[in-house]
Design an enzyme around this catalytic site. Structure first.
Site, PDB file in Angstrom:
ATOM      1  N   TYR A   1     111.873 -34.198  -4.747  1.00  0.00           N
ATOM      2  CA  TYR A   1     111.885 -33.230  -3.654  1.00  0.00           C
ATOM      3  C   TYR A   1     111.260 -31.901  -4.077  1.00  0.00           C
ATOM      4  CZ  TYR A   1     113.871 -32.963   1.008  1.00  0.00           C
ATOM      5  OH  TYR A   1     114.056 -32.941   2.353  1.00  0.00           O
TER       6      TYR A   1
ATOM      7  N   GLU B   1     103.290 -28.921  -1.995  1.00  0.00           N
ATOM      8  CA  GLU B   1     102.953 -28.481  -0.641  1.00  0.00           C
ATOM      9  C   GLU B   1     102.710 -26.979  -0.592  1.00  0.00           C
ATOM     10  OE1 GLU B   1     105.971 -29.907   2.097  1.00  0.00           O
ATOM     11  OE2 GLU B   1     106.041 -31.821   1.058  1.00  0.00           O
TER      12      GLU B   1
END
Lengths: 207, 286
Positions: free
Chosen positions: A129, A136
């Site tokens: 995660y 990102e």
């Protein structure tokens, strides 16, 4: 996603470097990630067909939307970031996550879920995660100067519809939104982990 | 309690024992997951035996509907003025306190203000609410929505770089006439609905068209007030030719369609002789 994983490995072995790996998996990535929009529909249908996998519509929609946004509105749209390492970072994170996640759902539906898959799904996210989120955010950050320069997806006054939109500011707001949203999703998964994995322990003990 | 006690009296008694839970906050029901009982219900008319078990749920801090509406509608009224009069912090120091060369900008300000003043007057003198209160946290959500959108659309309409509508005076005049008709219609419906409760009751009755032609929309629609409201915002969009106004209109339309459908189906459930020609919000269509 296995296709993407294999594509990545093959391209790396062929070229020896990892800088242009995006191009080798570009098409399957776009196809499968966009296809994930169907998943939101499937989760929504769960309220009508209880056999389908239970999951929160809001959370699923959120994740799919953010992924589709990264794929199309950032990586595809701003060509200059396609050679960034950060792209590889999130693609690898997504690939591993999705392979495990879909295996989990498939085995669950077949009523034969190996503990390893369940463990992997609820444990590996702890690393994957943050890895995906970092990839990102770094990608969006890398795209910023090019967006500013080209005025991508932006419209300014005056115009006859009296509307303006600054994509650069929009991207910054998106980055900021990660701050309240990411911890919530992360702790939700941690909470789920405790629930799911301890439940299995009890089952095992009672056997 | 006496067997002919009303739920209202029970609420008041409960409040005396537990002062922190005033009556508006109490949800009293026969079943833990059941619907909240109305104030007017009488104990002996409910399906209970010689002893009744009632369940209590705390609805959280409450705020009166009138108060909510007053706050919700006063915000946009004054926020719009901040942009119309071009306060220095809005468009920068160079443009401070200047005014637009386009008459439509002043017209838009008049219409926007008229709309919210009308709503405030209706809140104070016309509306009769069936529920007294709503949860307190709703007011934050509602105000963010109304005030936020008012600021967003006021920003573009009063901007120094604003472009007036493409079809000029024709477009503006058409929009003004549509605006006035819809405002009059909306007001007529609110008055008609209010008259249904002139006796002070809180029960639902079927609204019917009256001598006022604006109410004849009741032949075709269950909630013509929402129909007229959407019409007002469409006319404002045409008047200003501004995308944010159009987006606000779209959201209003979606929200009001949801409310209209709810109301429509409630009417259908409660009244066997409900007029069958009526649709929720758009005649024959929706």
């Amino acid at each position: 996603w296995l296709v993407i994983a294999v594509g990545l490995v093959r391209a790396y072995l062929a070229k020896g470097s990892y800088h242009s790996l995006y191009y080798s998996i570009e098409k399957p990535l776009k196809f499968f990630q966009t296809g994930a929009l169907l998943e939101v529909g499937v989760v929504f249908l769960h309220s009508y067909f209880p056999g389908i996998v239970p999951s929160s519509v809001v959370l699923t929609a959120f994740q799919v939307m953010s992924r589709v946004f990264l794929t199309w509105a950032v990586t595809h749209s701003v060509k200059e970031v396609q050679t960034e390492d950060s792209v590889l970072l999130f693609v690898v994170a997504w690939t591993i996550t999705e392979i495990i996640r879909y295996s989990f759902y498939t085995f669950s539906l077949l009523n034969h879920l190996p503990y390893l898959i369940k463990w992997a799904r609820y444990t590996l996210f702890i690393v994957l995660y943050p890895m995906g989120v970092s990839g990102e955010l770094l990608t969006i950050y890398a795209a910023l100067p090019f967006v500013r320069q080209s005025g991508l997806y932006s419209i300014s006054l005056p115009n006859k519809y009296n509307f303006s939109f600054d994509y650069y500011t929009f991207l910054i707001l998106i980055m900021i939104s990660y701050i309240p949203i990411f911890p919530q999703l992360y702790f939700h998964m941690l909470h789920q982990r405790r629930k799911v994995l301890s439940h299995t322990e009890e089952h095992k003990k009672s056997e | 309690v006496e067997s002919n006690a009303t739920i209202r009296e029970i609420r008041l008694m409960f409040h005396k024992s537990y002062p922190q839970w005033y009556p508006a906050r109490q949800s009293i029901r026969l079943d833990p997951k059941g619907k909240s009982l109305r104030d007017e219900e009488i104990l002996q008319h409910l399906p209970v035996g010689t002893t009744a078990t009632l369940y209590f749920k705390d609805l959280g801090p409450q705020i009166g509907w009138t108060t909510v509406f007053l706050i919700e509608y006063t915000g946009p009224l004054f926020i719009y003025f901040l942009f119309y009069f071009r306060m220095p912090f809005v468009y920068g120091l160079d443009e401070r306190f200047t005014s637009s060369p386009h008459p439509v900008v002043t017209l838009a300000c008049l219409c926007h203000s008229f709309h919210y003043i009308k709503r405030l007057i209706e809140t104070i003198f016309v509306h009769r609410f069936s529920h007294g209160t709503m949860p307190l946290r709703n007011i934050v959500k509602n105000c963010l929505y109304y005030w936020g959108f008012a600021a967003w659309l006021a920003y573009y309409i009063n901007h120094p770089l604003y472009t007036p509508p493409s079809y000029g005076k024709k477009q503006i005049n058409f929009a003004v006439i549509m605006f006035l008709l819809c405002e009059a219609g909306n007001f007529s419906i609110h008055v008609a609905l209010s008259d249904l409760r002139r006796d002070g009751s809180r029960t639902r009755k079927i609204p019917y068209p009256t001598k006022n032609p604006f109410t004849w929309l009741f032949f075709f629609v269950s909630c013509p007030n929402y129909t007229y409201e959407v019409g007002t915002w469409i006319s404002f969009t045409i008047m200003t030719q501004c995308v944010p106004v159009g987006l606000f209109t779209l959201l209003c339309f979606i929200q009001m369609t949801i409310w209209a459908k709810d109301k429509h189906y409630t009417y259908l459930r409660e009244f066997k002789d409900y007029p069958s020609l009526r649709m929720p919000i758009i005649p024959f269509l929706l």
